[in-house]
Design an enzyme around this catalytic site. Structure first.
Site, PDB file in Angstrom:
ATOM      1  N   VAL A   1       2.267 -16.533  -4.417  1.00 37.36           N
ATOM      2  CA  VAL A   1       2.424 -18.081  -4.929  1.00 37.36           C
ATOM      3  C   VAL A   1       2.573 -19.325  -3.963  1.00 37.36           C
ATOM      4  O   VAL A   1       2.880 -18.774  -2.776  1.00 37.36           O
ATOM      5  CB  VAL A   1       3.894 -17.965  -5.755  1.00 37.36           C
ATOM      6  CG1 VAL A   1       3.853 -17.248  -7.029  1.00 37.36           C
ATOM      7  CG2 VAL A   1       5.072 -17.287  -4.775  1.00 37.36           C
ATOM      8  N   ARG A   2       2.009 -20.301  -4.309  1.00 33.88           N
ATOM      9  CA  ARG A   2       1.658 -21.231  -2.970  1.00 33.88           C
ATOM     10  C   ARG A   2       1.630 -22.754  -3.534  1.00 33.88           C
ATOM     11  O   ARG A   2       1.485 -22.964  -4.900  1.00 33.88           O
ATOM     12  CB  ARG A   2       0.268 -20.989  -2.368  1.00 33.88           C
ATOM     13  CG  ARG A   2      -0.666 -20.832  -3.338  1.00 33.88           C
ATOM     14  CD  ARG A   2      -2.163 -20.165  -2.945  1.00 33.88           C
ATOM     15  NE  ARG A   2      -3.370 -20.483  -3.872  1.00 33.88           N
ATOM     16  CZ  ARG A   2      -3.255 -19.555  -4.622  1.00 33.88           C
ATOM     17  NH1 ARG A   2      -2.876 -18.308  -4.594  1.00 33.88           N
ATOM     18  NH2 ARG A   2      -4.500 -19.581  -5.497  1.00 33.88           N
TER      19      ARG A   2
ATOM     20  N   HIS B   1      -0.855  -6.880  -5.224  1.00 31.56           N
ATOM     21  CA  HIS B   1      -0.806  -7.879  -4.690  1.00 31.56           C
ATOM     22  C   HIS B   1      -0.165  -9.057  -5.477  1.00 31.56           C
ATOM     23  O   HIS B   1      -0.285  -8.983  -6.597  1.00 31.56           O
ATOM     24  CB  HIS B   1      -2.315  -8.080  -4.233  1.00 31.56           C
ATOM     25  CG  HIS B   1      -2.565  -9.697  -4.139  1.00 31.56           C
ATOM     26  ND1 HIS B   1      -3.012 -10.566  -4.909  1.00 31.56           N
ATOM     27  CD2 HIS B   1      -2.150 -10.303  -2.967  1.00 31.56           C
ATOM     28  CE1 HIS B   1      -3.067 -11.841  -4.391  1.00 31.56           C
ATOM     29  NE2 HIS B   1      -2.587 -11.677  -3.315  1.00 31.56           N
TER      30      HIS B   1
ATOM     31  N   ARG C   1      -2.795 -17.858  11.415  1.00 26.63           N
ATOM     32  CA  ARG C   1      -2.466 -16.610  12.199  1.00 26.63           C
ATOM     33  C   ARG C   1      -3.209 -15.240  11.632  1.00 26.63           C
ATOM     34  O   ARG C   1      -3.175 -14.845  10.629  1.00 26.63           O
ATOM     35  CB  ARG C   1      -0.924 -16.455  12.480  1.00 26.63           C
ATOM     36  CG  ARG C   1      -0.706 -15.379  13.391  1.00 26.63           C
ATOM     37  CD  ARG C   1       0.788 -15.593  13.434  1.00 26.63           C
ATOM     38  NE  ARG C   1       1.560 -14.484  14.337  1.00 26.63           N
ATOM     39  CZ  ARG C   1       1.926 -13.241  14.228  1.00 26.63           C
ATOM     40  NH1 ARG C   1       1.790 -12.886  12.995  1.00 26.63           N
ATOM     41  NH2 ARG C   1       2.484 -12.510  15.025  1.00 26.63           N
TER      42      ARG C   1
ATOM     43  N   HIS D   1       0.880  -1.337  -0.057  1.00 25.83           N
ATOM     44  CA  HIS D   1       0.012   0.099  -0.054  1.00 25.83           C
ATOM     45  C   HIS D   1       0.915   1.344   0.151  1.00 25.83           C
ATOM     46  O   HIS D   1       1.355   1.577   1.037  1.00 25.83           O
ATOM     47  CB  HIS D   1      -0.869  -0.026   1.171  1.00 25.83           C
ATOM     48  CG  HIS D   1      -1.959  -0.996   1.435  1.00 25.83           C
ATOM     49  ND1 HIS D   1      -2.885  -1.236   0.402  1.00 25.83           N
ATOM     50  CD2 HIS D   1      -2.116  -2.251   1.992  1.00 25.83           C
ATOM     51  CE1 HIS D   1      -3.591  -2.125   0.649  1.00 25.83           C
ATOM     52  NE2 HIS D   1      -3.179  -2.945   1.695  1.00 25.83           N
TER      53      HIS D   1
END
Length: 306
Positions: free
Chosen positions: A111-112, A108, A262, A98
């Protein structure tokens, strides 16, 4: 020999380090503060890194996590019911930037990698991720640059890859209740496994590495543009749309919360300041009104494709 999870995890840790270093360099003043954490049940953890009150970035977060569980949450099995009841591991890097200057877009990327296991059966794995850009004052040259980088990194994987994942991004980052996209899009992909592990992993790396190539030239071009209270107030108003999407539609936010993730790290994506105004309408013909022209899917590379 490292496992699939170990190989992806090593790349993601390094990617977080490189992105943080590059963002600190362009900001020139602020530094990321790391909050290393472990899940209370001992099933993984991560490194939340947040930069605040920089010369360029009002707030930025670059998160890495690797967590495990015994059962996938509803957000993950809604479209893959065959995965219900499997144990799982998820590792990824997610970031949201931001900027202070309204002329610098919010961005934004994530990667996963997911792997779901059930005793005696072959593990099911897939990759996902992408990046997208959310300008407040849009410039055609920035949009073209952003999508050119996206197209070029997809090119080695097939001519159909950029159009497919660009379209998916336009459709995914869409605020249905507002009838507008969140920004100018980019790339979005999920459940990627049809190319085999090595090629899919290579694509994930191309997307992760390509983010800085796409974003930093735009930041450099816009970060010193003068602005006043009007531009700042409009930026804060438009940030409200970002919050609406993340809390209502974002799959990653839902997965994180439903899987006991979390909360501070998950909601790091929200801007530090924003405002809502009932019935706001920009002045006709103004730069603020022009933004609406960008909040619908568009072929930014049509000149090159003609």
């Amino acid at each position: 020999m490292p496992s699939r999870v170990e190989r992806v995890d090593a790349f993601l840790r390094d990617l977080q380090d490189r992105i943080c270093a590059a963002l600190e360099h362009v900001d020139g003043r602020a530094r990321f503060v790391e909050d290393a954490w472990t899940r209370p049940d001992g099933r993984g953890g991560g490194r939340t890194r947040v930069l605040k009150h920089g010369a360029v970035f009002e707030q930025g977060g670059v998160n890495y996590s690797c967590v495990t569980g015994d059962k996938l949450p509803p957000s993950a099995t809604a479209h893959r019911p065959e995965l219900a009841g499997r144990s799982w591991v998820a590792t990824g890097v997610s970031l949201v930037i931001h900027p202070e200057n309204p002329y610098v877009p919010t961005s934004h990327a994530n990667v996963r990698y997911f792997e779901a296991d059930k005793g005696g059966e072959e593990p099911v794995w897939w990759f996902g991720g992408g990046f997208d850009l959310t300008p407040f004052y849009a410039f055609d040259e920035d949009c073209v640059h952003w999508h050119t980088v996206a197209r070029d990194l997809c090119a080695p994987f097939g001519d159909d890859v950029y159009p497919k994942y660009k379209k998916w991004c336009d459709e995914y980052f869409h605020l249905k209740h507002r009838h507008e996209t969140r920004g100018i899009g980019g790339l979005f992909f999920d459940d990627l496994n049809e190319w085999g592990f090595e090629r899919c992993f290579a694509f994930l790396q191309a997307v992760g590495n390509g983010f800085l190539d796409a974003y930093l030239p735009i930041v450099e071009r816009r970060k010193d543009m003068p602005y006043g209270e009007r531009e700042r107030e409009f930026q804060l108003y438009r940030r409200g749309r970002y919050v609406e999407f993340n809390l209502v539609y974002d799959r990653g936010t839902l997965f994180g919360l439903q899987s006991g993730g979390r909360t501070e790290s998950i909601l790091m994506s929200l801007p530090p300041r924003l405002r809502y105004e009932y019935g706001y309408a920009p002045e006709p013909g103004s730069a603020e009104a022009r933004l609406t022209e960008y909040l619908t899917p568009r072929d930014w590379l049509w000149r090159e494709n003609a």
